[in-house]
Design a protein around this motif. Structure first.
Motif, short mmCIF file in Angstrom:
data_model
loop_
_atom_site.label_atom_id
_atom_site.label_comp_id
_atom_site.label_asym_id
_atom_site.label_seq_id
_atom_site.Cartn_x
_atom_site.Cartn_y
_atom_site.Cartn_z
N ALA A 84 0.84 -1.20 0.00
CA ALA A 84 0.00 0.00 0.00
C ALA A 84 0.88 1.25 0.00
CB ALA A 84 -0.92 0.01 1.22
N ALA A 85 0.28 2.36 -0.41
CA ALA A 85 1.00 3.63 -0.48
C ALA A 85 0.25 4.70 0.32
CB ALA A 85 1.13 4.09 -1.93
N LEU A 86 1.00 5.61 0.89
CA LEU A 86 0.43 6.75 1.61
C LEU A 86 0.67 8.01 0.80
CD1 LEU A 86 -0.83 8.04 4.17
CD2 LEU A 86 1.52 8.29 5.04
N GLN A 87 -0.37 8.82 0.66
CA GLN A 87 -0.25 10.13 0.03
C GLN A 87 -0.72 11.20 1.01
OE1 GLN A 87 -2.50 10.18 -3.62
NE2 GLN A 87 -0.96 9.01 -4.72
N VAL A 88 0.06 12.22 1.17
CA VAL A 88 -0.32 13.37 1.98
C VAL A 88 -0.01 14.60 1.13
CG1 VAL A 88 -0.13 14.50 4.23
CG2 VAL A 88 0.37 12.05 4.04
N PRO A 89 -0.93 14.95 0.20
CA PRO A 89 -0.64 16.00 -0.77
C PRO A 89 -0.58 17.41 -0.18
CG PRO A 89 -2.88 15.21 -1.03
CD PRO A 89 -2.22 14.32 -0.02
N GLU A 90 -1.24 17.64 0.95
CA GLU A 90 -1.23 18.95 1.59
C GLU A 90 -0.96 18.75 3.07
OE1 GLU A 90 -4.49 21.62 0.61
OE2 GLU A 90 -5.04 20.26 -1.00
N ASN A 91 -0.56 19.81 3.71
CA ASN A 91 -0.25 19.73 5.13
C ASN A 91 -1.12 20.70 5.91
OD1 ASN A 91 0.96 18.91 7.48
ND2 ASN A 91 2.70 20.28 7.26
#
Length: 167
Positions: A39-46
């Motif tokens: 699986a992959a984690l994406q956190v495009p904004e903070n």
């Protein structure tokens, strides 16, 4: 299971040590604590929120495990920790708060409210505590949490009424 029960029974507003938390950093830390397989984690904004970092990590870890274990139709593959190419995304909500969503199979609409209930599980191996711990921690922070569907058709958990520094 004993640790999950302890967490569930001890979280309340008075036990929180809320401080400034970098959501992206917390999400990546929690991701590293979970066997995510493929699986992959994406956190495009903070975003920066006020939260108890230890409890926020529990929220993320429980949601990530849930996505990995239930996000793909082939549960045998998910249980092996492969993740099945699943993508989990964490991001800010318009108007404040944050969400955790995946691009998996989602949660049937008629089960969404029950998912956060104590004892709810869809497997013989499940304790039914992970998602109720998420709700308990959200309640202790005085956040609201709702379960809906992501744009990709997967599960989406939205946390609102989340305090930010300066508010």
């Amino acid at each position: 299971m004993v640790e999950e029960l302890r967490e569930l029974t001890t979280v309340d507003r008075d036990s929180l040590d809320a401080d400034r938390v970098n959501v992206a950093s917390a999400a990546h830390t929690a991701w590293a604590h979970v066997d995510t397989g493929g699986a992959a984690l994406q956190v495009p904004e903070n975003a920066i929120i006020l939260a108890d970092i230890d409890y926020l990590l529990h929220v993320f870890e429980n949601l990530f495990r849930n996505a990995i274990e239930h996000g793909r139709p082939d549960e045998a593959e998910a249980m092996l920790g492969d993740g099945g190419g699943l993508t989990v995304t964490v991001g800010p909500l318009e108007g404040g708060g944050f969400f955790v969503e995946d691009d998996g199979v989602g949660i049937p609409e008629n089960e969404r409210d029950a998912v956060l209930d104590h004892g709810y599980t869809t497997t013989d191996e499940g304790t039914g505590l992970g998602m109720s711990i998420v709700r308990t921690i959200a309640d202790a922070h005085e956040w609201t949490v709702s379960v809906t569907e992501s744009d990709a058709g997967g599960a989406r958990f939205e946390f609102r009424n989340v305090d930010r520094p300066g508010e």
